[in-house]
Design a protein around this motif. Structure first.
Motif, mmCIF file in Angstrom:
data_model
loop_
_atom_site.group_PDB
_atom_site.id
_atom_site.type_symbol
_atom_site.label_atom_id
_atom_site.label_comp_id
_atom_site.label_asym_id
_atom_site.label_seq_id
_atom_site.Cartn_x
_atom_site.Cartn_y
_atom_site.Cartn_z
ATOM 1 N N GLY A 25 -63.502 59.612 38.766
ATOM 2 C CA GLY A 25 -62.479 58.970 37.946
ATOM 3 C C GLY A 25 -62.397 57.473 38.122
ATOM 4 N N ASP A 149 -54.008 66.424 29.934
ATOM 5 C CA ASP A 149 -53.000 65.463 29.466
ATOM 6 C C ASP A 149 -52.196 64.899 30.629
ATOM 7 O OD1 ASP A 149 -53.854 65.910 26.892
ATOM 8 O OD2 ASP A 149 -52.251 67.325 26.401
ATOM 9 N N ILE A 152 -54.476 62.548 32.805
ATOM 10 C CA ILE A 152 -54.740 61.259 32.153
ATOM 11 C C ILE A 152 -53.492 60.381 32.181
ATOM 12 C CG2 ILE A 152 -55.249 60.178 29.920
ATOM 13 C CD1 ILE A 152 -57.112 62.614 29.373
ATOM 14 N N LYS A 156 -52.921 56.671 34.114
ATOM 15 C CA LYS A 156 -52.413 55.460 33.473
ATOM 16 C C LYS A 156 -51.259 54.865 34.272
ATOM 17 C CE LYS A 156 -53.636 56.744 28.723
ATOM 18 N NZ LYS A 156 -53.118 57.132 27.385
ATOM 19 N N ILE A 170 -59.509 57.405 34.086
ATOM 20 C CA ILE A 170 -59.492 58.786 33.601
ATOM 21 C C ILE A 170 -58.898 58.741 32.200
ATOM 22 C CG2 ILE A 170 -58.770 61.155 34.039
ATOM 23 C CD1 ILE A 170 -58.308 60.370 36.962
ATOM 24 N N THR A 171 -59.742 58.900 31.214
ATOM 25 C CA THR A 171 -59.352 58.771 29.820
ATOM 26 C C THR A 171 -59.877 59.970 29.039
ATOM 27 O OG1 THR A 171 -61.375 57.588 29.209
ATOM 28 C CG2 THR A 171 -59.524 56.251 30.029
ATOM 29 N N VAL A 172 -59.520 60.024 27.772
ATOM 30 C CA VAL A 172 -60.051 61.087 26.910
ATOM 31 C C VAL A 172 -61.572 61.018 26.887
ATOM 32 C CG1 VAL A 172 -60.164 61.911 24.527
ATOM 33 C CG2 VAL A 172 -57.963 61.206 25.500
ATOM 34 N N TRP A 175 -62.895 62.237 30.344
ATOM 35 C CA TRP A 175 -62.395 63.517 30.839
ATOM 36 C C TRP A 175 -63.481 64.581 31.013
ATOM 37 C CZ3 TRP A 175 -58.730 65.508 33.563
ATOM 38 C CH2 TRP A 175 -58.604 66.899 33.614
#
Length: 257
Positions: A25, A149, A152, A156, A170-172, A175
C-alpha cells in the motif's frame, strides 16, 4: 511470461548499489526520510515502485512473492546491477528475501525493516481474540481484504492524522494489487522458513512500537540462522519516521553483519 520492469523513481549516487523496496500500500516515497540521510558518494541508491503500486505496471496477476521479485530482478538486470544491498520495508522485506532466494548472485546483503513473517496462517475471519498472534493477524488481514471501501477511506485519513507517513497509496486503482499482495505475499509462511536457511547476510530490524510484526518470529529466525542473521531494535513504529531516517540510513550503509 516475461516479467515487467518497474519504474525506477530514484537512481542516483555512485558506488555499490543499494536497492530500497517499499511496503504494501506504499510507493517509493515511504523511503523519504532515509533518502535524505544516505550518503550518495558511497552508494548508487535505487528505489522503484513495486508491481501494482505507484507508477508501476498493474497486471492482472496474483501478486505473489515470486511475481514481485521477478519484476525487481528484471529491473535490476536492465539497470546493469550485478550485486546490491537490498533493503525492504514491511512487504518489501518479503520481496527482498525472494529476490535473494531466486538470485543469490544479485544480493550481497539484506536489510529488512519490520518484516511480516508468519509460522502459520489461518483463513479464519473470527479469531480476533485468539491468544495465538498469527490467528489475530489472519483475522485482521481477512477483514481488511473484505472491506475495500473502509480500507481506502482509512488510508486517505492518514494524510490528516499521520502526515509524517509518506508514500501511503491505497486507492481504487491500486486496490486489486493491494488485496492480492495481502493475500498472496503477506499471508504466507514460506518467507519465515526461507529466512531460517537463507545463506545471505541479513539484518532484521523492528521498532519497539511496531504492532505489525511478530517479534518472537524474527528472534526465532535469528536464532535458527545464527551464521547469517542478526536482529536489532529501534525506538519507533512500523512506518519509517523522520526520527528513524538517520538510524536506518546508518544501518543500510554499515557494511556486512
Amino acid at each position: 511470461m516475461t516479467a515487467p520492469t518497474l519504474p525506477v523513481k530514484v537512481d542516483r549516487g555512485d558506488g555499490p548499489a543499494l536497492v530500497l523496496l517499499h511496503g504494501l500500500g506504499n510507493n517509493h516515497e515511504s523511503w523519504t526520510y532515509v533518502l535524505r540521510e544516505v550518503d550518495e558518494t558511497r552508494n548508487r541508491i535505487i528505489a522503484p515502485d513495486l508491481l501494482g503500486f505507484g507508477d508501476a505496471p498493474k497486471p492482472q496477476v496474483d501478486y505473489t512473492p515470486g511475481e514481485h521479485a521477478d519484476a525487481v530482478i528484471a529491473t535490476l538486470d536492465e539497470l546493469g546491477v550485478t550485486s546490491a544491498v537490498v533493503a525492504g520495508h514491511s512487504m518489501g522485506c518479503i520481496v527482498a528475501a525472494e529476490v535473494a532466494r531466486k538470485r543469490p548472485d544479485l544480493v550481497s546483503r539484506l536489510v529488512l525493516l519490520g518484516a511480516p513473517t508468519f509460522r502459520r496462517i489461518r483463513r479464519t475471519r473470527r479469531r480476533f481474540g485468539s491468544r495465538v498472534a498469527e490467528d489475530r493477524y489472519s483475522a485482521i488481514f481477512n477483514a481488511i481484504a473484505d472491506n475495500p471501501d473502509l480500507t481506502i477511506t482509512a488510508a486517505k485519513g492518514l494524510d490528516v492524522f499521520a502526515p509524517l507517513v509518506k508514500g501511503m497509496e491505497i486507492t481504487v486503482e491500486t486496490w486489486p494489487a493491494f488485496r492480492s499482495s495481502l493475500q498472496h505475499t503477506i499471508m504466507q509462511t514460506r518467507t519465515y522458513r526461507d529466512l531460517t536457511v537463507l545463506p545471505v547476510p541479513t539484518l532484521l530490524v523492528y521498532g519497539r512500537l511496531d504492532v505489525f510484526v511478530i517479534k518472537r518470529n524474527l528472534k526465532s529466525i535469528a536464532r535458527r540462522n545464527r551464521r547469517h542473521v542478526r536482529y536489532e531494535t529501534l525506538l519507533g513504529p512500523h512506518e519509517i519516521t523522520p526520527v528513524q531516517g538517520r538510524t536506518v540510513a546508518e544501518l543500510l550503509q554499515s557494511g556486512p553483519n
